[in-house]
Write a protein that holds these residues in place. Structure first.
Motif, PDB file in Angstrom:
ATOM      1  N   MET A  27       0.837  -1.210   0.000  1.00 42.56           N
ATOM      2  CA  MET A  27       0.000   0.000   0.000  1.00 42.56           C
ATOM      3  C   MET A  27       0.866   1.252   0.000  1.00 42.56           C
ATOM      4  O   MET A  27       0.578   2.223  -0.717  1.00 42.56           O
ATOM      5  CB  MET A  27      -0.925   0.005   1.223  1.00 42.56           C
ATOM      6  N   ALA A  28       1.925   1.242   0.820  1.00 42.20           N
ATOM      7  CA  ALA A  28       2.822   2.402   0.876  1.00 42.20           C
ATOM      8  C   ALA A  28       3.503   2.593  -0.472  1.00 42.20           C
ATOM      9  O   ALA A  28       3.611   3.721  -0.983  1.00 42.20           O
ATOM     10  CB  ALA A  28       3.834   2.220   1.993  1.00 42.20           C
ATOM     11  N   VAL A  32       3.147   5.718  -2.930  1.00 41.50           N
ATOM     12  CA  VAL A  32       4.311   6.473  -3.425  1.00 41.50           C
ATOM     13  C   VAL A  32       4.286   6.530  -4.946  1.00 41.50           C
ATOM     14  O   VAL A  32       4.509   7.582  -5.555  1.00 41.50           O
ATOM     15  CB  VAL A  32       5.630   5.855  -2.883  1.00 41.50           C
ATOM     16  N   ILE A  33       4.016   5.364  -5.558  1.00 45.09           N
ATOM     17  CA  ILE A  33       3.969   5.342  -7.039  1.00 45.09           C
ATOM     18  C   ILE A  33       2.821   6.220  -7.528  1.00 45.09           C
ATOM     19  O   ILE A  33       2.964   6.980  -8.488  1.00 45.09           O
ATOM     20  CB  ILE A  33       3.832   3.892  -7.544  1.00 45.09           C
ATOM     21  N   GLY A  34       1.658   6.141  -6.876  1.00 42.77           N
ATOM     22  CA  GLY A  34       0.501   6.975  -7.261  1.00 42.77           C
ATOM     23  C   GLY A  34       0.805   8.453  -7.106  1.00 42.77           C
ATOM     24  O   GLY A  34       0.473   9.265  -7.972  1.00 42.77           O
ATOM     25  N   LEU A  35       1.440   8.805  -5.949  1.00 40.77           N
ATOM     26  CA  LEU A  35       1.800  10.207  -5.734  1.00 40.77           C
ATOM     27  C   LEU A  35       2.827  10.677  -6.768  1.00 40.77           C
ATOM     28  O   LEU A  35       2.743  11.794  -7.287  1.00 40.77           O
ATOM     29  CB  LEU A  35       2.327  10.419  -4.316  1.00 40.77           C
ATOM     30  N   TYR A  39       2.176  13.531  -9.336  1.00 42.54           N
ATOM     31  CA  TYR A  39       3.061  14.696  -9.380  1.00 42.54           C
ATOM     32  C   TYR A  39       3.650  14.852 -10.781  1.00 42.54           C
ATOM     33  O   TYR A  39       3.736  15.961 -11.314  1.00 42.54           O
ATOM     34  CB  TYR A  39       4.156  14.558  -8.327  1.00 42.54           C
ATOM     35  N   GLY A  40       4.037  13.721 -11.382  1.00 45.26           N
ATOM     36  CA  GLY A  40       4.566  13.772 -12.756  1.00 45.26           C
ATOM     37  C   GLY A  40       3.516  14.272 -13.735  1.00 45.26           C
ATOM     38  O   GLY A  40       3.812  15.069 -14.628  1.00 45.26           O
ATOM     39  N   SER A  41       2.279  13.803 -13.554  1.00 44.39           N
ATOM     40  CA  SER A  41       1.188  14.263 -14.430  1.00 44.39           C
ATOM     41  C   SER A  41       0.959  15.759 -14.241  1.00 44.39           C
ATOM     42  O   SER A  41       0.758  16.499 -15.218  1.00 44.39           O
ATOM     43  CB  SER A  41      -0.104  13.514 -14.115  1.00 44.39           C
ATOM     44  N   ILE A  42       1.000  16.205 -12.981  1.00 43.48           N
ATOM     45  CA  ILE A  42       0.813  17.639 -12.716  1.00 43.48           C
ATOM     46  C   ILE A  42       1.928  18.451 -13.368  1.00 43.48           C
ATOM     47  O   ILE A  42       1.680  19.483 -14.009  1.00 43.48           O
ATOM     48  CB  ILE A  42       0.733  17.900 -11.199  1.00 43.48           C
ATOM     49  N   LEU A  43       3.193  17.986 -13.244  1.00 41.90           N
ATOM     50  CA  LEU A  43       4.310  18.700 -13.870  1.00 41.90           C
ATOM     51  C   LEU A  43       4.153  18.729 -15.389  1.00 41.90           C
ATOM     52  O   LEU A  43       4.383  19.759 -16.031  1.00 41.90           O
ATOM     53  CB  LEU A  43       5.636  18.037 -13.483  1.00 41.90           C
TER      54      LEU A  43
END
Length: 193
Positions: A27-28, A32-35, A39-43
């Protein structure tokens, strides 16, 4: 018979704890991968948005330049039209200059002895003349002289009255035209060989 009792409770608890730990780790790791992906998608989207805004600013700047150029071209077209109108006026005046001289020369050439012009008005091609003559015969002779001229059409006498000193005042109008065989400069035309 003998029964052997095996206590599996500690082993199950260890296995459950291991699975819980593995699940928490998964889950962690997923979080982390989801975040990271988020974050990559946002950038990536921010970069695309910045590029799009930059293109929009460039297009807006070009449109402003084009609007300025269009206004400048419109002003140049207005100036060109104004200059064209001025050139047409100058050409008309240039053509009219020799014609005016020709009209005055024809008036002088056709003037009878004993006839005096006191006023001359011109509107377009029509001349209105006022003057004095010694007698009615001289007024008639003057009308014939104007009609005989190649510059004038048939004159129209509008008024003859007695004036002071036994003179006759008269008003007449006559249309002018350029004689056939003469160009705008008042020079007789020559045919090409």
């Amino acid at each position: 018979m003998m029964t052997i009792e095996i206590n599996l409770l500690p082993w199950r608890e260890e296995e459950r704890a291991r699975r819980t730990k593995r699940f928490a780790l998964a889950m962690a790791l997923s979080a982390v991968i989801g975040l990271g992906a988020g974050y990559g998608s946002i950038l990536y989207l921010d970069q695309r948005l910045a590029d799009q805004q930059q293109r929009h600013q460039l297009i807006t700047a070009r449109m402003t330049e084009l609007d300025r150029d269009i206004r400048a071209v419109s002003q140049y077209e207005e100036q060109a039209a104004s200059l064209k109108r001025q050139i047409e006026v100058f050409e008309r005046l240039q053509v009219g200059r020799p014609q005016t001289v020709h009209v005055f020369n024809a008036l002088v050439d056709s003037l009878e002895e004993g006839v005096y012009y006191s006023k001359l008005d011109r509107q377009g091609d029509q001349l209105r003349l006022s003057g004095l003559a010694e007698d009615n015969r001289r007024v008639s002779d003057q009308l014939r002289q104007l009609e005989a001229s190649s510059v004038f059409d048939v004159p129209v006498l509008s008024q003859v009255e007695s004036a002071a000193n036994e003179l006759r005042s008269f008003n007449l109008s006559v249309n002018q035209h350029m004689p056939v065989g003469e160009n705008a400069d008042g020079i007789e035309g020559t045919e090409a060989p």
